[in-house]
Design an enzyme around this catalytic site. Structure first.
Site, PDB file in Angstrom:
ATOM      1  N   ASP A   1      -1.684  -1.211   6.006  1.00  0.00           N
ATOM      2  CA  ASP A   1      -1.858  -0.838   7.258  1.00  0.00           C
ATOM      3  C   ASP A   1      -3.276  -1.768   7.592  1.00  0.00           C
ATOM      4  O   ASP A   1      -3.843  -2.343   6.717  1.00  0.00           O
ATOM      5  CB  ASP A   1      -2.268   0.590   7.440  1.00  0.00           C
ATOM      6  CG  ASP A   1      -3.720   1.188   6.601  1.00  0.00           C
ATOM      7  OD1 ASP A   1      -4.827   0.327   6.406  1.00  0.00           O
ATOM      8  OD2 ASP A   1      -3.457   2.118   5.825  1.00  0.00           O
TER       9      ASP A   1
ATOM     10  N   ASP B   1      -6.925  -2.340   4.240  1.00  0.00           N
ATOM     11  CA  ASP B   1      -6.287  -3.330   3.345  1.00  0.00           C
ATOM     12  C   ASP B   1      -6.755  -4.711   4.147  1.00  0.00           C
ATOM     13  O   ASP B   1      -6.105  -5.815   3.615  1.00  0.00           O
ATOM     14  CB  ASP B   1      -4.578  -3.202   3.521  1.00  0.00           C
ATOM     15  CG  ASP B   1      -4.479  -1.857   2.804  1.00  0.00           C
ATOM     16  OD1 ASP B   1      -4.889  -1.384   1.882  1.00  0.00           O
ATOM     17  OD2 ASP B   1      -3.394  -1.161   3.527  1.00  0.00           O
TER      18      ASP B   1
ATOM     19  N   ASP C   1       0.831  -1.075   0.075  1.00  0.00           N
ATOM     20  CA  ASP C   1       0.037   0.035  -0.022  1.00  0.00           C
ATOM     21  C   ASP C   1       0.994   1.125  -0.113  1.00  0.00           C
ATOM     22  O   ASP C   1       2.121   1.220   0.424  1.00  0.00           O
ATOM     23  CB  ASP C   1      -0.864   0.019   1.367  1.00  0.00           C
ATOM     24  CG  ASP C   1      -1.903   1.074   1.443  1.00  0.00           C
ATOM     25  OD1 ASP C   1      -2.304   1.632   0.311  1.00  0.00           O
ATOM     26  OD2 ASP C   1      -1.924   1.682   2.619  1.00  0.00           O
TER      27      ASP C   1
END
Length: 1192
Positions: free
Chosen positions: A810, A814, A489
């Site tokens: 995180d 996600d 991410d």
């Protein structure tokens, strides 16, 4: 129908069964007949001794059948149950869980009569309980479904909720869902010990011990048995401790106000039922500690600030709001609407009741409806994960079974050879012959195997826990060593959470940012000051760092009464009336505010989302925001609209769509999002160690591409897939829009060779609609503007084409992707790891510990080892060194008996595996350490834990591979020694066997504690035991070993007088025995030294000091006994003196054998390196398979 396909996340299939009456069980009546046949036919025809040998064989088979019913669920079903077609005739069912959800189980089927209005009167409900979840038989679907909870209804349904109106309804609901508690029986130590002692491995080892006893190896057998019992009891003790730790987690027994039977009553949290209307707010216990929310609840009125750290590990408090602003037809989704849900176990930091709602709460709390209770809450789900992953952990379990089967084949051939030769000699004892054949077959598996495999994974678990990385699913550690694609991410993972406000753009024709806030229109400043979700908790402002940076950047203040005002100058105060919180699927947030007496709607969000909602779009709109995103900045579009005169309550009840349409553009807020200091370095290391890198972010494509280039994810020219202007077709466009290539799904693979591709969330939708997902996604490097559900789709696609995936993100947005990945790593907001806790400083601390151990006496060395900082990985090393030093010190002073040597071996294993103080048992994962988000949770503000996890994964993989190779060679040699040489009368003495066992255990122990190297290598470990490298290595070394063994024994035979050696006679020392023992021990040492896999994954032999010292000690010991320096020692070992010519030849041959094996092993490692899987073929074959399915 005997089988039902449930297809859920936990249960795959359910088979219906009916228990047989005990006389008709297949483990009773057939054996009754067999025993009767034995009595009638065998006893009269054979002498009494032989007939009892036959009875012993029958009894052994009967015991095995009983044991198999405990080991195999399928076998138990076959023996004790009958399959049935009609569910009304069934009284039990066999549950087959989904992959990685545990093993099969047989559970009883329950029936209950349901009264009350929740179901038709008197109807019968059939259900079973599996792993704390209830599954009910549905007559409509003709299958089992999870017990439904009222957690997926429409908002309108919840807003009309009035709780339980009658006592009958309350009773029916209590019967259906049970109490809101975490109930699981605490098993006793005896029960756990019985479970461990019934395991196939343990039973097999006890059987082997019995065989060795029959062959008069008393010392060896009894201490092996003692060691096994000690190991199993300490394993049971550690499991008991873990389960006791989990039992402490309880539903808070706070008293709430609940609305039942038309009035508010006091109710304990444990008595809550799904559907109850409750008043919930911040409440403290007697010690002043905040009480936690007792169940999952949906807020109907009011709002709250909640700390969810116990579930997600995320320390930032979360804002929870009522569902009042949403559409009444919208269906509740736990993932999409998590901002409305209070999760069980979380703590409310503050709450604000809604005084305008029809139903008022009596104590000023928020009005909420209970959605789920007990183990069905989010906290209960996390507890189930931890609870049912506390089973014994191993690596490559199915491969280990196959490998042992492969070795058993060799052992059976050797045993067959002995049996054939033995039967040719009528004078030989049949009892001794069968015993020797049994010993050959059972010698394939050493008693240390389960311990070694557990140590390999546990060592990694402990090393990761010391680095602040916690794991709830240990079976994933070997996967980490096989990972070939790492996905990240962006926001908060690769980039820092500390945002910097750069300025406002897009208000004039100038391309420069306006950084002087006095020149920015007042309306723009008002939007930045008030359109946010910041909140005061205990007089401290908390919330999104980006929103805090905006208020700081424009120099305004925000007060706890939800009013924003400028620090200087005469601007107007802005009062927030209603918030519509940010939603990832909408990509925007809005507030209704009052400035003076005028109401306004202020909106901010992704530029492309806001663009669709503007009345008038400036001509340079797209050009301006793309310019800033290309530089890697985070850009938010700001917009507003004036609202007509209305009351505050009318403003609060405005529909979200009304608030967010017909807007006027107010500029772009531009934020600089600094990349974390170590992101580029870590990703560069991952790229250099044969991993593909991918970015999956919710941010804009141009920003994502800029950051991806800075952190080494993309190195070739980038192309972004987007909708062509004035056309329905898609095209690839470079970030600066100079290069354009029309999109064709068949050309994506070729295009990925020359360019790095980027795809947006809207294009992912297009790929799903055109069934091009498998043809495009595997070749994309950057995914931008993707929703959480799309992140999940991307991970499943990578898995579908055969990639082994790691996802790092995180613990909030996600969750789905982290769960889908083979290795999911949730990064939680915490301080970066201090340098002295990092692995880079390990070598120096270890070296110092070893030096101190060397320079002092053993006792003081142990003391010195204990004073080393517990945070470093040094102490276990220095302790091990000190232990081995003290052991050798003692050995020098007096001769050890075999029993004492075995005791030392046992003590070492026990210390290493199970002493709490030594930190060697697998760490207990507590709630708060684990995240509900993913199997791995790292408390670091950095992506560095990904490399730590991969290093430990590779180390575990390599360690288990070398263990199996060593095991294979030892077993093949043992099978040869016990078969061919046994026929020649060669045997080992009891003391000799014990010493051999001590060295093997010590070597295995020190091998498994090799630390991984601080940097990842480009070379990859072999992912499987079954590969050309392993087989060629085994066969080549085995041939050299056998050649050395045969030559040495033949040479020794020349010096032997022509005395007749009886194969079945008791052990007595002679030259051939002595030589064969020495040679087999030399082979053993050479096997460990040659097959040790050091660089490029683990420490080399010279760096793994305990293993080096153990090897040197073994070489020294064999040199001493071969040289006959201490005659007393050799007499105790029952070794006869050797002629000097033979001794010199043996030592020279041993050295040559070692060199040849070493050269062969190195040649194979060079010829068969671990490689990246051939992904292109995998992609194509997966796409072809999917096409075939569609055609069918």
């Amino acid at each position: 129908m005997t089988r039902y396909h449930v297809g859920g996340k936990v249960v795959d299939t359910v088979d219906l069964l009916r228990k047989r009456h005990w006389p008709w069980r297949l483990d009773l009546w057939p054996f009754t007949i067999i025993y009767a046949v034995w009595l009638v036919t065998v006893v009269p025809s054979l002498d009494i001794g032989d007939s009892f040998v036959v009875l012993g064989g029958l009894a052994a088979v009967h015991v095995l059948v009983f044991l198999f019913t405990a080991w195999s669920v399928d076998f138990r079903c076959f023996v004790q149950y009958a399959k049935v077609n009609d569910i009304h005739h069934a009284d039990a069912c066999k549950i087959t869980p989904t992959k990685f959800s545990g093993s099969k189980e047989v559970v009883p089927l329950h029936r209950r009569k349901l009264a009350g209005s929740l179901s038709p009167s008197g109807s019968e409900e059939i259900y079973f309980d599996f792993r704390k979840q209830c599954f009910i038989y549905s007559h409509e679907k003709e299958s089992f479904c999870k017990l439904p909870y009222p957690s997926k209804e429409t908002f309108g349904y919840y807003l009309k909720s009035t709780g339980y109106g009658t006592e009958a309804k309350i009773v029916a609901a209590a019967e259906k869902w049970g109490r809101n508690v975490f109930e699981y029986p605490q098993p006793t130590f005896q029960k756990l010990m019985k479970e461990h002692c019934m395991e196939p491995f343990f039973v097999f080892q006890v059987f082997c011990v019995g065989l060795w006893c029959l062959d008069e190896y008393w010392y060896y057998s009894l201490f092996t048995l003692f060691m096994l019992f000690m190991f199993e009891s300490t394993m049971a003790k550690s499991r008991l401790k873990t389960l006791s730790e989990l039992r402490r987690v309880r539903v808070d027994s706070q008293t709430l106000m609940a609305y039942r039977c038309g009035k508010w009553i006091k109710l304990a949290g444990t008595d809550l039922l799904p559907g109850d209307l409750v008043s919930i707010g911040r409440s403290s216990g007697q010690n002043g500690e905040d009480k936690s929310v007792p169940a999952d609840m949906l807020i109907l009125a009011g709002n709250a600030i909640v700390n969810e750290a116990i579930l997600t590990g995320e320390s930032t408090p979360q804002w929870k709001v009522s569902i009042m602003g949403g559409g009444t037809e919208e269906t509740l989704s736990a993932r999409r609407h998590k901002s409305h849900i209070l999760f069980g176990g979380t703590k409310i930091l503050q709450h604000t009741p809604d005084k305008t709602f029809l139903m008022k709460t009596p104590d000023g709390g928020c009005l909420a409806v209970v959605l789920r209770t007990g183990f069905e809450t989010t906290q209960g789900k996390l507890m189930r994960t931890i609870l049912f992953s506390t089973e014994r952990v191993t690596a490559n379990s199915w491969e280990s079974g196959l490998f042992i089967l492969f070795l058993v084949v060799f052992a059976v051939i050797a045993a067959g050879y002995v049996l054939k030769k033995g039967l040719e000699d009528p004078t030989r004892s049949k009892y001794k012959l069968i015993l020797s054949c049994s010993l050959i077959i059972t010698s394939v598996i050493p008693p240390e195997l389960p311990m070694e495999l557990s140590i390999a994974v546990n060592t990694s678990l402990i090393a990761l826990a010391r680095l602040g990385i916690f794991c709830t699913e240990p079976f994933r550690i070997p996967f980490a060593g096989k990972v070939d694609i790492c996905c990240f991410d962006k926001t908060g993972t690769l980039t820092s959470d500390d945002m910097e406000f750069s300025g406002v753009g897009g208000l004039t024709d100038s391309v420069d940012l306006e950084t002087d806030m006095t020149k920015v229109p007042a309306r723009t400043l008002e939007i930045l000051a008030s359109c946010h979700a910041l909140v005061f908790v205990d007089s401290k402002l908390v919330g999104d760092p980006l929103e805090k940076a905006a208020i700081k950047g424009i120099d305004w203040t925000y007060k706890s009464d939800e009013k924003a005002m400028p620090k200087k100058g005469g601007g107007n105060a802005v009062q927030i009336v209603q918030r519509h919180h940010f939603a990832s699927h909408l990509k925007r947030m809005a507030v209704v505010v009052r400035v003076q007496e005028q109401f306004f709607a202020f909106v901010k969000g992704a530029p492309e989302t806001i663009q669709e909602r503007l009345v008038d779009v400036p001509s340079s709109y797209a050009k301006t925001y793309k310019r800033y995103t290309r530089q890697g900045s985070r850009v938010l579009a700001l917009a507003f609209k004036a609202l007509p005169d209305m009351t505050v309550s009318e403003a609060r009840s405005l529909d979200r769509d009304t608030v967010e349409t017909g807007l006027t553009f107010a500029g772009f807020a531009v934020f600089n999002c600094p990349i974390r200091g170590d992101s580029a370095k870590v990703l560069s290391e991952l790229k250099g160690s044969s991993h593909d890198l991918v970015m999956i972010t919710g941010d804009q494509a141009l920003t994502a591409c800029h950051v991806a280039a800075q952190v080494n994810i993309i190195s070739k020219p980038a192309l972004i897939l987007s909708l062509a202007k004035n056309s329905e077709a898609y095209e690839w466009v470079s970030p600066d829009e100079t290069e354009k290539i029309s999109y064709r799904e068949t050309e994506v693979e070729a295009l990925s060779e020359s360019h790095d591709l980027c795809v947006g969330g809207d294009c992912v939708q297009m790929l799903q609609q055109t069934d091009a997902v498998l043809k495009v996604i595997p070749y994309v490097k950057v995914f931008a503007r993707v929703a959480p559900e799309q992140k999940e789709l991307i991970m499943t696609t990578f898995k579908l084409v055969g990639r082994l995936t790691l996802m790092c993100g995180d613990g909030t947005n996600d969750v789905g992707a982290l769960k889908q990945a083979h290795v999911g790593v949730a990064l939680l907001n915490a301080i970066p790891p201090t340098q002295n806790g990092k692995t880079t400083s390990e070598p120096s601390s270890k070296a110092e510990a070893v030096k101190s151990a060397k320079s002092k006496k053993p006792k003081s060395a142990l003391e010195a080892a204990k004073t080393v900082s517990i945070n470093e990985e040094g102490p276990s090393k220095s302790k091990a060194v000190a232990k081995s030093e003290s052991a050798s010190h003692t050995a020098g002073n007096r001769h050890l008996t075999a029993a004492e040597m075995q005791r030392q071996k046992l003590k070492k294993l026990m210390d290493e595996m199970n002493e709490d103080g030594d930190g060697r048992s697998a760490p207990i994962v507590k709630l708060g350490d684990a995240s509900m988000a993913s199997p791995f949770t790292a408390k670091h503000a950095s992506v560095a834990p990904t490399t730590d996890i991969i290093r430990q994964g590779r180390s575990t993989l390599v360690t288990t591979l070398q263990m199996f190779k060593i095991l294979g060679l030892n077993c093949l040699a043992t099978a040869y020694v016990l078969s061919v040489m046994y026929l020649d009368g060669v045997k080992l003495g009891d003391v000799q066997a014990t010493i051999s066992g001590v060295f093997t255990a010590a070597f295995f122990l020190f091998i498994s504690h090799a630390r991984p190297l601080p940097t990842l290598s480009a070379e990859r470990p072999h992912p499987n035991i079954f590969c050309a490298y392993v087989f060629l290595s085994l066969l080549g070394q085995f041939a050299l070993h056998i050649f050395f063994l045969i030559s040495s024994v033949k040479e020794a035979g020349k010096y032997m007088p022509d005395e007749c050696i009886e194969p079945d006679s008791d052990f007595h020392p002679n030259l051939v025995n002595t030589v064969s023992y020495m040679v087999s021990m030399m082979i053993q040492v050479a096997t460990f030294a040659v097959n040790y896999m050091g660089h490029p994954f683990n420490q080399s032999i010279s760096e793994n000091k305990p293993f080096l010292y153990a090897l040197l000690a073994a070489v020294g010991f064999f040199t001493v006994i071969t040289s006959d320096l201490f005659r007393d020692l050799n007499d105790w070992l029952k070794l006869v003196p050797m002629p000097s010519a033979l001794r010199d030849k043996l030592l020279l041959w041993a050295f040559l054998m070692f060199l040849c094996c070493y050269a062969w092993e190195r040649l194979l490692r060079w010829a068969f390196p671990g490689k990246m899987p051939t992904l292109k073929k995998l992609d194509r074959s997966a796409a072809a398979n999917l096409d075939k399915k569609k055609l069918l």
